[in-house]
Motif scaffolding. Structure first.
Motif, PDB file in Angstrom:
ATOM      1  N   LEU A 189      30.539 -14.366  36.406  1.00 17.73           N
ATOM      2  CA  LEU A 189      31.062 -14.994  37.790  1.00 17.73           C
ATOM      3  C   LEU A 189      30.644 -16.536  37.759  1.00 17.73           C
ATOM      4  O   LEU A 189      31.431 -17.358  38.070  1.00 17.73           O
ATOM      5  CB  LEU A 189      30.932 -14.285  38.941  1.00 17.73           C
ATOM      6  N   ALA A 190      29.275 -16.680  37.465  1.00 15.85           N
ATOM      7  CA  ALA A 190      28.704 -18.416  37.853  1.00 15.85           C
ATOM      8  C   ALA A 190      29.674 -19.171  36.833  1.00 15.85           C
ATOM      9  O   ALA A 190      29.879 -20.362  37.236  1.00 15.85           O
ATOM     10  CB  ALA A 190      27.297 -17.971  37.462  1.00 15.85           C
ATOM     11  N   LEU A 195      33.326 -23.548  35.996  1.00 13.46           N
ATOM     12  CA  LEU A 195      34.670 -24.073  35.342  1.00 13.46           C
ATOM     13  C   LEU A 195      35.614 -24.572  36.283  1.00 13.46           C
ATOM     14  O   LEU A 195      35.975 -25.885  36.331  1.00 13.46           O
ATOM     15  CB  LEU A 195      35.149 -23.111  34.445  1.00 13.46           C
ATOM     16  N   ALA A 196      35.723 -23.775  37.607  1.00 11.20           N
ATOM     17  CA  ALA A 196      36.643 -24.213  38.557  1.00 11.20           C
ATOM     18  C   ALA A 196      35.902 -25.591  39.316  1.00 11.20           C
ATOM     19  O   ALA A 196      36.620 -26.323  39.555  1.00 11.20           O
ATOM     20  CB  ALA A 196      36.355 -23.185  39.483  1.00 11.20           C
ATOM     21  N   LEU A 197      34.858 -25.614  39.341  1.00 13.14           N
ATOM     22  CA  LEU A 197      34.155 -27.016  40.021  1.00 13.14           C
ATOM     23  C   LEU A 197      34.134 -27.997  39.327  1.00 13.14           C
ATOM     24  O   LEU A 197      34.597 -28.951  39.785  1.00 13.14           O
ATOM     25  CB  LEU A 197      32.527 -26.385  40.170  1.00 13.14           C
ATOM     26  N   ALA A 198      34.242 -27.893  37.891  1.00  9.18           N
ATOM     27  CA  ALA A 198      34.318 -28.830  37.150  1.00  9.18           C
ATOM     28  C   ALA A 198      35.523 -29.696  36.809  1.00  9.18           C
ATOM     29  O   ALA A 198      35.815 -30.869  37.006  1.00  9.18           O
ATOM     30  CB  ALA A 198      33.801 -28.555  35.638  1.00  9.18           C
ATOM     31  N   SER A 199      36.746 -28.585  37.245  1.00  3.09           N
ATOM     32  CA  SER A 199      38.254 -29.352  37.379  1.00  3.09           C
ATOM     33  C   SER A 199      38.271 -29.928  38.584  1.00  3.09           C
ATOM     34  O   SER A 199      38.936 -30.935  38.548  1.00  3.09           O
ATOM     35  CB  SER A 199      39.100 -27.835  37.108  1.00  3.09           C
ATOM     36  N   ALA A 200      37.615 -29.370  39.661  1.00  8.55           N
ATOM     37  CA  ALA A 200      37.713 -29.858  41.016  1.00  8.55           C
ATOM     38  C   ALA A 200      37.113 -31.523  40.950  1.00  8.55           C
ATOM     39  O   ALA A 200      37.691 -32.240  41.408  1.00  8.55           O
ATOM     40  CB  ALA A 200      37.223 -29.048  42.117  1.00  8.55           C
ATOM     41  N   GLY A 226      42.226 -23.828  41.076  1.00  9.30           N
ATOM     42  CA  GLY A 226      42.818 -22.768  41.872  1.00  9.30           C
ATOM     43  C   GLY A 226      43.106 -21.457  41.016  1.00  9.30           C
ATOM     44  O   GLY A 226      42.791 -20.372  41.510  1.00  9.30           O
ATOM     45  N   LEU A 227      43.403 -21.619  39.744  1.00 11.47           N
ATOM     46  CA  LEU A 227      43.698 -20.355  38.904  1.00 11.47           C
ATOM     47  C   LEU A 227      42.297 -19.947  38.516  1.00 11.47           C
ATOM     48  O   LEU A 227      42.180 -18.633  38.666  1.00 11.47           O
ATOM     49  CB  LEU A 227      44.165 -20.901  37.669  1.00 11.47           C
ATOM     50  N   ALA A 231      40.742 -16.215  39.395  1.00 10.76           N
ATOM     51  CA  ALA A 231      40.212 -15.611  38.645  1.00 10.76           C
ATOM     52  C   ALA A 231      38.600 -14.828  38.994  1.00 10.76           C
ATOM     53  O   ALA A 231      38.352 -13.686  38.624  1.00 10.76           O
ATOM     54  CB  ALA A 231      40.048 -16.038  37.025  1.00 10.76           C
ATOM     55  N   GLY A 232      37.945 -15.793  39.432  1.00 12.65           N
ATOM     56  CA  GLY A 232      36.623 -15.339  39.829  1.00 12.65           C
ATOM     57  C   GLY A 232      36.616 -14.471  40.849  1.00 12.65           C
ATOM     58  O   GLY A 232      35.873 -13.587  41.221  1.00 12.65           O
TER      59      GLY A 232
END
Length: 656
Positions: A189-190, A195-200, A226-227, A231-232
């Protein structure tokens, strides 16, 4: 934007692809159709009724989170159930889900655009390529098309988000299978959260205040958080081990408190989403440096609260929201092309009332098209496949036809008619690409102005040589009407350059595309320093953005008290136009050496002589532009006739 994978045509909730800790096996996830309905309402209102929800574009981010949540759940559920996962079958299912509704939208829209003609066809071939390959976002960026621009009608603009999702669907199953090999669920999960934070963060870094944010908004690299958050959330709600009994580890008291407060958390999250839709501007740094990330997090909270199946999920799944949510994919696909086409043909004119009328007509057509698509195309193909759906349709035609031979003939006639319609749409779509112009009508008028300036520059060089020879011979040269005028402007002035030169021979024009009033002080100061700034200055710089008092004050400091100024107001269907015209009218009224050229009032009764964008004038419109300047010129107190071009008396001048 993806919709549900269902096992039955009608259901109040989404199939349980993702087990929630508090949802018994076999139940269907509640709240997602309603949340999807809210998302499509936000997007449609944002597009059809722009003054109402300046942040309605966040509906797309809500869809992204829902999609990431559902798709991840489907993949993990299949992997857990069978011990394996087939990306090929997954991609085929995605194609069967998305393509049937997309094809008629593209064919009908392109054929209608071909019949109407004009700017809507420009660049359509590239956009069709993007639609066919689910790369619309990157094709748009490669062709310098702006999501936030209004200059050119872009028929398939809304397909950018579908492209982002499809690119995610292409890569995410492969990456997820690797993540599932990580035995520690917390670490798994981490990694997704990282990955989400990197995209943001990448979106925030790439955003430049004051510039067009299309690159960071369209980019799959910058707009996938957002995707990934969805997923997370899906992974978070998966069973983490035998000790958790199908849920996350939590003390009984804490679990009871969490369960009791969950509807309130969900309601607060939805309230936060609505607040963002009302107050989050599309061009603000807050949107791209944390705002859209917060929207995605709020959506995840709303999903978590909704899928539990308690009163919050039932509240979201009220009949109207559920109806719109089930048809949200078709409604999203149809509303934008229909809006573009209605704007081209509807005789509503301009102003708030016309925006409302155009929006209402488009809304009725889009809802009807989405309902038809859902009933006769999406659901049959989703449940039975393309071949089964065609067979079912043929059987229905047979049942409603007359008995015997007439039944067979009517069935065949219906199939022939359907084939003929499809063929005509294919021909129309092909023709829309083949006959598409290379430039818009506005671009053509700007090119005409650029050619006029180039020819004038050559003529000026030749005339300068003649004047030098005449002066050497002691002959006095005749002063032309425009020899005392320096003009600085934007693309509207550029499109009117030929007519300005005809009206004011000898005028110097410095005009460029996308130029605003903030560029004027530097340009005028450079001309003053070079000794070429003339006694009368003409400014036409209100089309591309608000006019700031500081810029006008800087202009007055540059031109000084010895020169006179004509400011041309704006005529454009843009948010800032009214404010620009008010600012320029007040500015000119307070100063005796400044006069307003009322281009807006002069052209308003003659919009038919403008390009398709309703902004840039053709030859007749250019003549009206020049006439409005001539009227203003006659109202000037009068420049000192003895003052040579470039003479400067600026010492200690202060703006009044």
């Amino acid at each position: 934007m993806t919709s549900l994978l269902r096992t039955a045509p009608r259901s109040p909730a989404t199939a349980v692809a993702v087990r929630h800790p508090d949802v018994p096996a076999g139940r269907r996830l509640s709240g997602l159709d309603g949340l999807r309905g809210i998302a499509v309402i936000l997007v449609v209102v944002y597009h059809l009724f722009p003054p109402v929800l300046q942040g309605g574009f966040i509906g797309v981010d809500i869809f992204f989170v829902i999609s990431g949540f559902l798709i991840t759940g489907l993949i993990v559920a299949e992997h857990d159930r069978t011990g394996r996962f087939s990306p090929r079958r997954f991609w085929l299912r995605r194609a069967r889900r998305l393509v049937p509704a997309l094809v008629p939208v593209v064919l009908v829209a392109c054929t209608a655009a071909w019949l109407l003609g004009g700017d809507v066809l420009v660049g359509l071939g590239w956009k069709l390529l993007g639609a066919a390959t689910f790369s619309y976002n990157w094709v748009s960026m490669a062709t310098n098309t702006s999501y936030f621009g209004s200059g050119q009608p872009e028929l398939l603009r809304n397909l950018w988000s579908l492209a982002v999702e499809e690119q995610f669907y292409l890569l995410w199953p492969l990456l997820l299978l690797l993540l599932l090999r990580v035995r520690r669920p917390g670490l798994r999960l981490a990694l997704v959260v990282a990955l989400a934070l990197a995209s943001a963060v990448w979106m925030g870094v790439g955003f430049s205040p004051g510039s067009d944010p299309t690159r960071v908004y369209y980019g799959s690299d910058t707009h996938s958080f957002g995707l990934l958050i969805g997923a997370g959330l899906s992974l978070l709600l998966r069973p983490l081990g035998p000790a958790t009994a199908g849920g996350t580890v939590a003390a009984p008291a804490a679990r009871r408190t969490l369960t009791m407060m969950r509807p309130w958390w969900g309601a607060a999250a939805v309230a936060g989403l609505i607040a963002a839709a009302i107050w989050l501007p599309a061009d603000a740094a807050a949107a791209y440096r944390g705002g859209l990330l917060l929207v995605s997090a709020l959506t995840a909270v709303a999903i978590w609260a909704g899928v539990a199946g308690d009163r919050f999920g039932r509240m979201l799944d009220t009949a109207p929201l559920r109806y719109l949510g089930e048809r949200s994919y078709g409604l999203y696909l149809w509303h934008w092309p229909l809006l573009v086409l209605v704007q081209l043909v509807a005789p509503f004119g301009r102003g708030p009332a016309s925006v409302a009328a155009t929006g209402l007509l488009t809304l009725v057509l889009a809802v009807a098209a989405a309902a038809t698509s859902y009933r006769w195309l999406e659901m049959p193909i989703r449940c039975q496949g393309l071949r089964g759906a065609v067979g079912q349709l043929r059987a229905k035609v047979m049942r409603v036809s007359a008995p015997g031979t007439r039944r067979r003939y009517r069935s065949r006639a219906a199939l022939v008619l359907a084939a003929a319609v499809v063929l005509m749409l294919l021909v129309g779509t092909g023709a829309s690409v083949v006959t598409a112009p290379t430039v818009t009508t506005a671009q053509a008028e700007v090119l005409r102005g650029q050619q006029a300036l180039a020819q004038a520059a050559q003529a000026a060089q030749a005339q300068a040589a003649k004047d030098a020879a005449a002066q050497a011979a002691g002959v006095v040269t005749e002063t032309t009407r425009g020899s005392n005028i320096t003009a600085v402007g934007d693309s509207v002035m550029l499109a009117s350059a030929a007519e300005l030169q005809a009206e004011f021979p000898g005028i110097t024009i410095d005009a460029a595309v996308s130029r605003g009033m903030d560029a004027a002080p530097e340009i005028l100061a450079a001309q003053r320093a070079a000794g070429t700034l003339r006694p009368v200055v003409l400014l036409g710089l209100g089309t591309n953005g608000p006019v700031d008092q500081a810029d006008l004050a800087a202009v007055m400091r540059v031109i000084g008290p010895s020169r006179e100024l004509i400011v041309v107001n704006a005529f454009a269907d843009r948010d800032w136009t009214a404010g620009v015209n008010t600012e320029l009218a007040e500015f000119s009224a307070r100063r005796s050496q400044v006069v307003l050229a009322d281009w807006s009032a002069a052209i308003a009764p003659h919009v038919d002589v403008l390009a398709d964008d309703g902004i840039h004038p053709g030859p007749t419109g250019g003549a009206i532009y020049a006439d409005s300047v001539a009227v203003a010129l006659e109202r000037l107190p009068g420049a000192a006739p003895s003052r040579a071009p470039g003479a400067d008396t600026l010492q200690a001048f202060r703006v009044r």
